[in-house]
Design a protein around this motif. Structure first.
Motif, short mmCIF file in Angstrom:
data_model
loop_
_atom_site.label_atom_id
_atom_site.label_comp_id
_atom_site.label_asym_id
_atom_site.label_seq_id
_atom_site.Cartn_x
_atom_site.Cartn_y
_atom_site.Cartn_z
N ASN A 1 -22.11 -3.19 -8.90
CA ASN A 1 -22.66 -1.86 -8.62
C ASN A 1 -23.07 -1.68 -7.16
N LYS A 2 -23.80 -2.63 -6.62
CA LYS A 2 -24.29 -2.50 -5.24
C LYS A 2 -23.16 -2.61 -4.22
N LEU A 3 -22.11 -3.35 -4.56
CA LEU A 3 -20.98 -3.51 -3.65
C LEU A 3 -19.93 -2.41 -3.82
N GLY A 4 -20.02 -1.70 -4.92
CA GLY A 4 -19.04 -0.65 -5.19
C GLY A 4 -17.66 -1.17 -5.54
N VAL A 5 -17.60 -2.36 -6.15
CA VAL A 5 -16.32 -2.97 -6.49
C VAL A 5 -16.03 -2.76 -7.98
N GLY A 6 -14.77 -2.47 -8.27
CA GLY A 6 -14.35 -2.32 -9.66
C GLY A 6 -12.84 -2.29 -9.74
N TRP A 7 -12.32 -2.12 -10.96
CA TRP A 7 -10.87 -1.93 -11.08
C TRP A 7 -10.60 -0.44 -11.30
N HIS A 8 -9.42 -0.01 -10.91
CA HIS A 8 -9.01 1.37 -11.10
C HIS A 8 -7.52 1.49 -10.84
N GLN A 9 -6.96 2.60 -11.23
CA GLN A 9 -5.56 2.86 -10.93
C GLN A 9 -5.41 3.28 -9.48
N TYR A 10 -4.46 2.70 -8.79
CA TYR A 10 -4.08 3.15 -7.46
C TYR A 10 -2.76 2.47 -7.11
N GLU A 11 -2.11 2.92 -6.08
CA GLU A 11 -0.79 2.39 -5.77
C GLU A 11 -0.82 0.88 -5.52
N LEU A 12 0.26 0.22 -5.99
CA LEU A 12 0.42 -1.22 -5.82
C LEU A 12 1.62 -1.46 -4.90
N PRO A 13 1.38 -1.70 -3.62
CA PRO A 13 2.50 -1.93 -2.70
C PRO A 13 3.16 -3.29 -2.87
N GLY A 14 2.55 -4.17 -3.67
CA GLY A 14 3.15 -5.48 -3.91
C GLY A 14 2.51 -6.60 -3.14
N TYR A 15 1.25 -6.40 -2.73
CA TYR A 15 0.49 -7.43 -2.02
C TYR A 15 -0.97 -6.97 -1.98
N PRO A 16 -1.93 -7.85 -1.70
CA PRO A 16 -3.35 -7.45 -1.65
C PRO A 16 -3.56 -6.40 -0.55
N ALA A 17 -3.96 -5.18 -0.95
CA ALA A 17 -4.03 -4.09 0.02
C ALA A 17 -5.27 -3.23 -0.13
N SER A 18 -6.13 -3.54 -1.09
CA SER A 18 -7.26 -2.67 -1.36
C SER A 18 -8.44 -2.95 -0.44
N HIS A 19 -9.43 -2.06 -0.51
CA HIS A 19 -10.68 -2.25 0.25
C HIS A 19 -11.69 -2.99 -0.63
N SER A 20 -11.25 -4.11 -1.20
CA SER A 20 -12.02 -5.05 -2.03
C SER A 20 -11.97 -4.77 -3.53
N CYS A 21 -11.48 -3.60 -3.94
CA CYS A 21 -11.38 -3.32 -5.37
C CYS A 21 -10.14 -3.98 -5.98
N LEU A 22 -9.98 -3.80 -7.29
CA LEU A 22 -8.89 -4.42 -8.05
C LEU A 22 -7.95 -3.31 -8.51
#
Length: 283
Positions: free
Chosen positions: A174-195
């Motif tokens: 909660n404090k870090l704002g990290v979670g999983w969600h749907q978003y584009e998968l370019p085929g490599y780690p690309a998120s801003h820390s989320c899953l």
């Protein structure tokens, strides 16, 4: 006469209790029917050429998972990895083991593997769902360790960019704002820390996992479903799944590895599970 009747009642209660316990012990474990491929091997294909001659949605889903991508991004790839035999269930082409006996006492748990960019959901040690993920980029890595699912929302807006809509968002820190969600998968780690997940996978976990139960606005009464994020990703090396062409077992995660990863957190997980089980069932 009364004494005899009392003894008879006690014996009857004990008999019924023992019978019920025996029925619970003897109740067979639910069998998960899986479709095994005849063999597991991988080879390279030209992305657009392969997509042009393959329209089976199940086979495309497997190819997307193997390449840790989605329908939007796979045509952008020059070449992709494809299993030679696509007749099996998706779990046979990804990394997690089908069974982990060490998890038998855990009702629900989710794992995210950083090095393989895959996730898995288990119920009492049985793998029930798995798929690809794109986790935190090198600049914004996803934190590892034990988390619990908190709040969820069908649609939220990213705190990094208010033009990014995040569907099936389930917070785990909660404090870090990290979670999983749907978003584009370019085929490599690309998120801003989320899953990041494909929409089908994000929606499944969104429905399956449990939210926290709050005591009040400031305190948690019961935590949600345990989530373990583990391992390290080598951002300077080629994509790990490219190894599958030479060795189809290169990314396999063993049941022993899952047990070793879970062991430091087991007491915390079972303690939270016990708290949830004590909560009254809402009708």
């Amino acid at each position: 006469m009364q004494k005899t009747t009392l003894i008879s009642i006690i014996l009857l209660v004990l008999f019924c209790s023992c019978k019920q316990q025996n029925q619970e012990i003897m109740e067979p474990k639910k069998t998960i029917v899986r479709k095994h491929p005849k063999s597991i091997s991988f080879h390279f294909e030209k992305s657009k050429e392969w997509l042009a001659k393959n329209i089976d949605s199940t086979q495309i889903r497997i190819a997307l998972a193997v390449n840790r991508t989605d329908k939007t991004n796979i045509p952008k790839m020059d070449s992709i990895i494809v299993p030679k035999d696509l007749t099996g269930d998706i779990e046979f082409y990804l990394s997690f083991p089908l069974e982990v006996p060490y998890l038998k006492d855990i009702n629900k748990i989710i794992f995210f593997s950083y090095p393989t960019q895959t996730f898995a959901a288990y119920e009492n040690g049985d793998l029930i769902y798995t798929g690809p993920t794109n986790m935190g980029r090198k600049k914004d890595p996803t934190p590892t360790g034990l988390f619990f699912t908190n709040w969820k929302a069908e649609k939220t807006t990213s705190t990094f960019n208010d033009e990014w809509d995040l569907r099936w968002n389930f917070n785990i820190a909660n404090k870090l704002g990290v979670g999983w969600h749907q978003y584009e998968l370019p085929g490599y780690p690309a998120s801003h820390s989320c899953l990041r997940l494909q929409e089908k996978d994000a929606k499944y976990l969104y429905t399956w996992a449990d939210q926290w139960i709050l005591k009040d606005d400031e305190n948690i009464l019961v935590k949600g479903t345990p989530v373990i994020v583990f391992g390290k990703y080598d951002f300077d090396a080629p994509k790990p799944w490219l190894q599958l062409v030479q060795n189809p077992k290169a990314l396999n995660i063993s049941a022993d590895e899952i047990a070793k990863t879970t062991k430091p957190h087991l007491n915390s997980i079972l303690a939270e599970q016990k708290k949830r089980e004590k909560q009254p069932i809402k009708g």
